[in-house]
Every structure is written in C-alpha cells, then in structure tokens.
Scaffold this motif. Sequence first.
Motif, PDB file in Angstrom:
ATOM      1  N   ARG A 207      43.723  49.529  39.155  1.00  0.00           N
ATOM      2  CA  ARG A 207      43.399  49.649  40.567  1.00  0.00           C
ATOM      3  C   ARG A 207      44.418  48.849  41.384  1.00  0.00           C
ATOM      4  O   ARG A 207      45.042  47.919  40.887  1.00  0.00           O
ATOM      5  CB  ARG A 207      42.002  49.099  40.849  1.00  0.00           C
ATOM      6  N   ARG A 208      44.520  49.196  42.647  1.00  0.00           N
ATOM      7  CA  ARG A 208      45.394  48.443  43.531  1.00  0.00           C
ATOM      8  C   ARG A 208      44.953  46.978  43.561  1.00  0.00           C
ATOM      9  O   ARG A 208      43.796  46.672  43.790  1.00  0.00           O
ATOM     10  CB  ARG A 208      45.363  49.047  44.940  1.00  0.00           C
ATOM     11  N   PRO A 588      40.735  46.876  47.790  1.00  0.00           N
ATOM     12  CA  PRO A 588      41.573  48.045  47.502  1.00  0.00           C
ATOM     13  C   PRO A 588      40.915  49.365  47.894  1.00  0.00           C
ATOM     14  O   PRO A 588      41.504  50.423  47.711  1.00  0.00           O
ATOM     15  CB  PRO A 588      41.724  47.958  45.981  1.00  0.00           C
TER      16      PRO A 588
END
Length: 812
Positions: A207-208, A588
């Motif tokens: 994930r970011r 995110p």
Amino acid sequence: MAPRFDNERKTIDLAVADLLEAQLLRSLGFANRGGYERLWLGQAIHSRYQEEALGEDASYRREVTISHRFVHRGYEVTVHGRIDGLRRNPGGGWVIEEIKSVRRGVGLSPAAQELYQRQAALYGWLLAHKLRAEGEASPHIEVELVLIEIGSDRLERQPVELKLPVIEALVKRRLNGLIRAHQQAAAARDARRRAAAELRFPYPEMRRGQERIVERVREVLADGSHLLLEAPTGIGKTVAALFPALRHVLRHDRRLFVLTAKTLQQEMATEVLELLNQDDAFRALRLRAKAKMCANDQLVCHEEYCDYAKDYYAKLQESGVVLRLLEGHRTLLPDDVFAAARRALVCPFEVSLELAERAQVTVCDYNYAFDPYVALSAFHADADLSDVVVIVDEIHNLVARGRGYYSPLLSARDIRRAAAEAAAGGAPIHHRIAELCLVLARLIEGLVDEVEPAAAKDDWAVEQRFPEDGLWRLRPQLDQVFVDYLEFRRETHSLSPDDRFVEQYFGVLKFLNALTLSDGAFSHFVERRGEDRRWRILCKDPSRFLGAVINRCHSVVGLSATLSPHAFYRDLLGFDRDRTERLSLPSPFPPENRRVVIDSSVATTYRERPRNYPRIAERLARFADEVPGNCLALFPSYAFLAQVAGLLRCERKRVLVQARSDSDEEREAILQTLRSALLRDVLLLAVAGGVFAEGVDYPGDMLKAVAVVGPCLPAVTLEQQLLMDYYEERFERGFEYAYVVPGMTRVVQAAGRLIRSADDVGVIALFDKRFLFRTYRQHLPADWLPQDGGSLAGDPAAAAAEFFHALAGEPT
C-alpha cells in the motif's frame, strides 16, 4: 541471556552463570526458578546484610562489577559478573562473599551447595586475574558463602576452597562445550541467513506508505537506532515493520520481540508472522499469561502441590517436549504448547519460557519486557539486550502502563479483609497475621483520618507525605510472619493461590520499593473511596524505567496511529533523543471514502452533560438510523454510556451495549453479531479506549460508521491534576498533555476502526462543540480537515444520509 558469540569479530561475551553447567543449574529443581520467597525476601536480606556490613567495615564494598578478558581457541572471551560483597581481612588479603538466603531449618541440598560454591569460586578466579593484571603477582583471596536464614537472619559462613588451576581448567572445558554447541548450531544460523535473503513481502503489492515504513525500519535497524512511527490505522504498519525486522534478525542472529497491549493485537501480529513464514524460516512463539497457562487448578507453583512442577527438569528432558514443539510448529501457539506440556506432565507456562529462549520471535504483552515484577529474564535489569530488536504495537498505551508499574497503593479495607480471613484460620500463626494486618490498617486509616479535609465529600484525595518510618518498622515483622506462614502452609499442605495475606504482603513490598525509587517524578497522596482509606504513590513520569529497557536494546520501533506531539511520547517513554527518529505518514486512502462531521449542537462537559443526555440520545439514534450498516458509538465512560443508552430509541438498528463485566466470550459474541447481523443492523455502544475501540479489525462491510461522544478526556481527579502540574513544569503544556492528548488519542484510535482499506467507506461523527475549538481540533488528523478551510460542523444524520446516497448514486 545465552552466551553471546560474534563470529565476525571472533568474540564471546559471557556471564558467570554461563560457565556453570546446565545440568547443575537445573538440578536445583522447579521452585528455585524465581520462587517468590527468594525473589522478594532474598533481595531484602541481601540489602539489609550489605547495609550493616558497610557500616561496620570501612573496606567493605557491595555489588562489585568485575570482568576478565582472554583468548581461547581463537576467540576473544570476556567473562563478567558481580560480586555480592568484597572486603579486606585482618591480614590485608581479600574476602569474597557470595550471599544466599536459605529456608529456616532446611540445609542446602548437595546440588545447591555445589552450584553456589562453584559460582563463588568463579568470582575468586575473576578477582585473581584482575589483581594480577594490576600488578599483584600472588594475591591472597578467600571465598565464602554467607548463608542467611530467612525469618531469623541467623548467619553462617562457609569457606569455599579456591583452587585456581582447577577452576581455569573447568572454565576452558565449559568454553569448549559452548563453542562446540555454537558451531553445531551454525547450520541452522546459516539457513536463517539464507532465508532472510529470500524473505518476501507477503502481499502482491504494498500500500502507499508501506514502502517508506519498510525502508525507514531497515535503516534504523542497520544503524542501531530507534523509530517512532505514526501512521493511520489500516495502512499496514505491523506487516511493514515486521518484514524488515525479520530480515534483520535472521541475517544478524538477533531476537525479535513483538509487544502488544491487548490479546487481540497479539493474535493479529501472530497472523502476520505466519504469513511471513511460509518457508519455515524461523520459530515464533506467542506467550499467554501465567494464570491462563496453568494446568493445575490451584495455581500453586511448588513441587509439593503440583504434578506439573514435580520433577520438572527430569520430565522435561525425558519427554523431549520442547524439541518436539520446535520441530512440529513454526508458530508456537499457547493452546498447542499447553496441550503438549500437559501430556508430558510438565508446567505449560515454564515450557513457554523454555521456548522463548529458543524462538527467534516472541509475541507477548508489554509486561514481559517492562513490568519489573514479571519481566522475562531476557529483560532483567542486568541483562544484555544489545542483540534484541523490539516492535511495540500501539506504543501510545505504554505511557500509562509504564506509570502503573510504579504506582502502587495500600488499601486499609483490603488489609482488614486479609486480617479477617486469617483470623478465621484458628492457628496461632493466623492470629499473628490478623494482629499485624490490623496494625497496618490502623496506620493507614490514622493518617487518612488525620488529614481529611473539613468539607470532604464521600470520595476525596489530598497530597500527603507518609510516615515511612512506621511502615519500614513493620517490614521485619511482616517478613518474619510471612516466612512462618509459608512454612505452616507447607507443613499442613494448605497452600492456596488466592490468599489475601500473601497478596497484601507483596503489596507492601511493592509500595516500599516505590518509596525507595521516589523522586520529583513521583507524588504521594492519601484518599478515601467510599468506606476505604488508601495510601497511593503516583509515578508521573516512567521514562527512566522504560528507557532503561529501551535504550539497552539494539533497536526499538514503536507503532501507533497517534504519536503526536512527538516530544511528549519520545520523552515520557524514555527514548534516547540522539538515537530516536520519527516517521509520520498521511492516510493512503481516498478522502472521498470518508466523511467527518462534528455535531456542535451538543455539549459533553461534566457540568453540561446531564441536560444534554436526551439530545445526544436523539441525535445519535437519528444518525445511526441513516447508516446502511453497523455503527459503533464510543463514550468516555460506562456511566455516560448508561445514561444515553437508557434514553436511546433507534428505529432501524438493534442496540448492543458493552458492559464493564463482559467476559472474553461475551465480547467475542458481540463481534460475531456484528459480522453476521442476521436480524438487522447493529448499533454497538462501547467505551473509548476499550477492546472495541482499539486493536480490533472490522473488515469489509462490518462497520459503516463510528460516533465518538465527547473528546474522551480523563476524569478530573487529584491524579490527573498532579500529572497536569508535572507536565506544565516540564513541558509548559500541562492541560494539553494531561487531558487533551490522552482524550483525543482515544478519539482518533476509535475512529480509525472505520477505514482500514482502500475499499472501506463510512462516516465519522464527533458529538461535542469542543471538537471545533483549536485546543482539540489541532489533534485531529490533518486529512480529516477540509482542504478548503471549511467547517466540519453539521447534522450527523443529514451528513450520513447525504454521504451514503451519493455513494449509491441516489439523489439526496
């Protein structure tokens, strides 16, 4: 901890205990592994004897640190230890004292005698090398055991024969065995190093934000520094921190401890470790509390009362249970350990501790690292933690937990109950206990009554110095009766795990220990709670105790969604400023997946609360009814929750209420109801900071809205006021740090339950006009606030209807 080998530098670091054969140590039996008589009374007896010796002999020194460095089979070996007592004899020679406490009327067993003599002789060997290095060619050294009888303080000195060539040979033989064992384990270490290189992130993509976590954790581990990581719930902090931490400890032959505040967090950490261990590269152990791992229904840890303690070490070796568990389970779960140990008739908790010494990863509660009374041996005050990496989940909880470790109380009511229970026993020892408990209770009550304010209500508290001398004068009498009582219990086979006198005795020892530690970071006060009168010690700043553990570790990584202000947490947790870095990440997840609304039409301050109960109930019900799914509403206290719950009338929601007395099974049943919602959607009323507000996952559509009623500030008590004064003096932010930070931490943690993936959507409703004030608003996550500078104020029901209609593509 185990002997420390550094293959690159060709060094071995050893304690004196490492030079004693394992068979000799284990021959002492189960009860000597931290028995509470030896742990508590032994420390007191050592200290009392040493204090008297210091006063009587100008040459006397206590707790003398000593070491010797030499080369053996290509390794540079360092042996270090601490001599209990060291003095000069009349002839000018040296006398080493090894001080041991012994049970009254019970001599040392042959195994104990040999062990203690060998240990004392090793200190003589160390001192001889030290004196020779300082130019004393033929030092005259005597060694003796100083045996002090518990309860009577009768003292016996036993000379120990010191044959330095024999000891030198024994040391080298033991070193050869340690080196051989280390070399035999080399294949397993090499396999772990290869596994570290092959270890892969357990999901197809990160994930970011996870990439930054992985890289920063990798950097701090390489540097031997610390990291405080603040990132939103749902970003995947745990797996992003564990992945590089595992690679590091496997590559460098270090140990990893994952510490959590709640059982559910341990379960989630264990699941992540299982994902990371698909190739069977390491062993991970999850520790469960001792009381829940007891196979004996009486929880009495003594060979005479428990079949699982009797002949423990012999059965452990014969059964091979530890090796079987290590070979058969890559993740060692409490249920599996319990079952295997019970079949082998050995104590399941002790088997867990054996496994903890061999596992590469241990998942456990904060207490096993930071509580001075239950910490694992790996975290004892004199343990070397330079090869230990620690990940602390939800580390914001450790501030309050750390204060609690050093904040004991004495309750006159509880002590009187112990007196009544003892008086019912009928034996002379019971009468002695009852009388002594009553003396203690009257001491507590006398001071509380003396300082009671003229206008005091039922419950009050006031800062007050204690008459410490009176408490210290009771200590020898308490020790005496405690030992006599234990002997009586043994002789009559009546040991019990639920003994009020034993509990109060340990309470007094903790209280006295806190008195000796007290400085400007402590406050002393007395209070009345109903009919109970109490003395309390408050540790306002646990940083020197927590930091003593944290800063001995190779690296500590603290994780939380709420670690602002950074200086508050860094300093109160005791992190070394020069070794500690910070990483703070934004959410995110798409901002359009979440709506935040503040209901400024209600107030929840203590004074305004009663007249706002009806309005809060009405607006909360309307909000919940507009949410197409389950809702979680969190309150500052059970009392507040109960008031609103009694007025709440939902049309489209089934209301469930968390009770203070809920068991683990009842809490799990509530979670199962949220997962299924077979009848209709649920509104769960719970308490902020509790099990449903932190550390619980509500995946997928399990939760669609979170309401938080009020900023969840701590109640105004003397304790909080003392904290406020301390924080004002230290940080010049007293109210903010004592009230606003812990309250808003609960708010943000609770709201974080909602959005935990890119697909989650929902509404966060904050019920109180104070959320719009700068004092509170500044502690909301930046991504909650409107980017255009607009207001979050609104009607929660209308905001929910608008949000969910828009998601469905329906007109509002």
